[in-house]
Design a protein around this motif. Sequence first.
Motif, short mmCIF file in Angstrom:
data_model
loop_
_atom_site.label_atom_id
_atom_site.label_comp_id
_atom_site.label_asym_id
_atom_site.label_seq_id
_atom_site.Cartn_x
_atom_site.Cartn_y
_atom_site.Cartn_z
N TYR A 1 53.28 44.27 54.65
CA TYR A 1 52.71 45.39 53.89
C TYR A 1 53.60 46.62 54.01
O TYR A 1 53.81 47.34 53.02
CB TYR A 1 51.30 45.69 54.37
N GLU B 1 49.06 45.03 42.66
CA GLU B 1 47.81 44.50 43.20
C GLU B 1 47.91 44.24 44.69
O GLU B 1 46.97 44.50 45.45
CB GLU B 1 47.43 43.21 42.47
N TYR C 1 49.67 45.89 46.73
CA TYR C 1 49.60 47.22 47.36
C TYR C 1 48.20 47.81 47.29
O TYR C 1 47.61 48.20 48.30
CB TYR C 1 50.62 48.14 46.70
N GLU C 2 47.63 47.87 46.08
CA GLU C 2 46.36 48.55 45.89
C GLU C 2 45.19 47.86 46.59
O GLU C 2 44.29 48.53 47.10
CB GLU C 2 46.06 48.67 44.39
N TYR C 3 45.21 46.53 46.61
CA TYR C 3 44.10 45.79 47.20
C TYR C 3 44.42 45.27 48.61
O TYR C 3 43.65 44.52 49.18
CB TYR C 3 43.70 44.62 46.30
N ARG D 1 46.67 43.09 49.65
CA ARG D 1 46.68 41.63 49.54
C ARG D 1 48.12 41.10 49.56
O ARG D 1 48.63 40.60 48.55
CB ARG D 1 45.98 41.20 48.25
N GLU E 1 44.18 35.08 52.17
CA GLU E 1 43.76 36.48 52.02
C GLU E 1 43.39 37.06 53.38
O GLU E 1 42.67 36.43 54.15
CB GLU E 1 42.55 36.53 51.07
N LYS F 1 49.18 37.74 47.96
CA LYS F 1 49.50 37.58 46.55
C LYS F 1 51.00 37.48 46.32
O LYS F 1 51.45 36.85 45.35
CB LYS F 1 48.91 38.74 45.73
#
Length: 758
Positions: free
Chosen positions: A162, A690, A692-694, A696, A605, A699
């Motif tokens: 991340y 996605e 980054y924002e969630y 995850r 996840e 992904k």
Amino acid sequence: MPSASTSIQECILRGLVRAVKDSTGIEEEVVEKYIIEGKIRIAPTPDPRMGDYGVALHIVFKNYPRDKWEEIGSLIARKLLEYSAEECRLRNTVYVNGYINVEVDYSTIFKSFMESLLSGRLLSELRSIGFGKNIVVEHTSANPVHPLHIGSGRNSVIGDTYARLLKYLGFNVVRLFYVNDLGRQVAVLAYGVSKLRSQGIVPRPGLKIDHWYGIVYALTNIFIEEDRVAHELGMLSLELNKLLEELENTLQGLAGEADSPALKKLHSKIHILASKTRLKHDTVKILGELIKELRHQSESWEKLPDILNEYSRRVGELATRYRELYKEYVEYVKAKSTLCRDYHEICRGLQQGFRGYEDAEREISEIMKRAEGGDPEVRRLLRDISGNVLRGFIETLEKINIGFDGFDYESSDEVLELSKGIVDEVVKTAYTRIVDGAVEVDLNKAGEENKYVRSLFHPDQPGRFIIRRRDGTTLYVTRDIAYTLIKFKRYNAERVYNVIAVEQARAQKQLKAILYLLGYKREADNLVHFSYEMVHLKNMRMSGRRGIYYTMDELLMDMEDSIVARGIEGSSSFKQEAEGKYIDLMETARMLAVNNVRALLLSVEPGKVLSFDPSKIGSFEHGITVTYGLVRAQSILRKLWGLEPLVEINAVRSRSIEIYTSLNTESMEFNTEEKQILEMLVGYPRVLREAYEYMRPDKLLEYAVELSLFFNRMYEKHRVIGEPDAVKKAVRVLLTVAVFLVLADLAEIMGFHKLKKL
């Protein structure tokens, strides 16, 4: 790994929602629900002559007569083209027998994507997301008492990936490791190490340092807990003695009053059992006989006297407590036996210095108190121990390409002084009270008066918690509040991510609540708990306190071993070149093992449990799949241009631009495999956003694996370098370049080794 829907499919469905509403009056929320439930479906057509995608609309027509379907369907098709032609790059839409067939303009998509990628505009747009904002990511932060296991390794890989993603997106990222060297666990280890050092026992040569300390920590815990449980079992045995005496006296009185043979027989049995407890006996066996006898009597009598029913209940409760404790005791005994067999010097040293669990607990509490009070001798001991274990951590983490920008110690004067000040500030609020000398925060009361606090814990009650013990020492959460403020201030951070297990969710909420109540609202709002679930291992229940864990070091070795075995056997996914040497195989296997381990820990996840069977380690190949896709793309470009793509990446871009600018884009055609790759490539920015924002990062792996598989499929079905048609060759070469650039970036983000050859 499930197939991800493409951005083109999602774009078509977005336009369809509006088109259906405007054509039929069905509300958008209803249409969206149909899509979520799968009642409106989009899928590739079985024949390219029917277009690229077919959208099933039968649910929309259910309230219309069949002779109206054509009219309504054609209207929806026209509006879909009107609304989405530019955004989704649609060429045509046609209604046919309950379906809308959609033809996509892949030439336009190809031109747009390649121009954006080769010009650098795509990367610039992605990096504008972060825009240089300061972000702190704290991850791993495992207690320095035993080696990193697969659970803490999952934290490390998720946090590192991340942080790499944030950096790729243009954030200024600081990666921190918070060394928890003040808690009870480190104090337990310090107690054990002190006993060993007093007898001249030092780490065993040749044994990795964090593993040695892990053994000391486990055995120290085992000695303490085994003695504590044995003491509690002894107390329960005494309780059994008293209970039998009571029961014997009661039965004697009942038998005398009722002159009942059954009562006299039961009294006799209980008398014998009570007498046995005054001899050398087996409490488990006596409890078994007692329960059996009482059960037999309850089955024989039509109605037992109430007093005997009460004794039966008490015996049952006692037996349950004893069995649970005995099971725990046996686990400690087994763990102790295993460790003492292989590490007898540690076992012997601890045995000689151990004077019972109560004495040990007093010494451990004293270590904690002296450390927080600033005692230099204890501080040096804790720093020395933590530093040694941390050295082992760093060695392991470096193997999987994980590093940090800083290590902060819980025992630092900065953290401790600020912690004291925080307690003083909290005491001034209306939400604290003194309980037996300890400072307790009443968040229930705070929640009644503050919507923010209430919403943090909803639907649960905020509860109460201790922020300072009665002996004056603070707790981990107290020091974490201080460290949070330090992270925000020192790095001028706009956001701080704490990658911490989901089981710490409540503590993280307590932290945010205190920050808010003390007026640090910006910090509370921008502190993010990046939670992750545990790792479940088949046939193993990990316990650091018993020395039972599957370490990251072992996982890496086992993964490497499985890859070497497959390489030697000539696995289709791992081939040693004919001129290669065994040493090359070993080095390649080492790097592939790192990629596969990181992929394994990213594969689920974060909010879901990762279940893993170490005995089937060879069946996991996601890291190899991505690496193989990247290597294959390099191989094609190497043969085509005679350069090393990863080394000469600017030359790859320059030659690609030359090919693109000379390409007759009007005559381009795309086969199924090329369309699949192009759709995947177009979805790349969306996947990054996605992830980054969630929060995850899984992904990224899902996308990289699917892109690699599509690319391999295209290569196996269609020639690239040997394609005689100049336009088709140019398209495939450019798609290869795009796959290479995207997979190379993803490999960097996911911390993979970027191999040049396999």
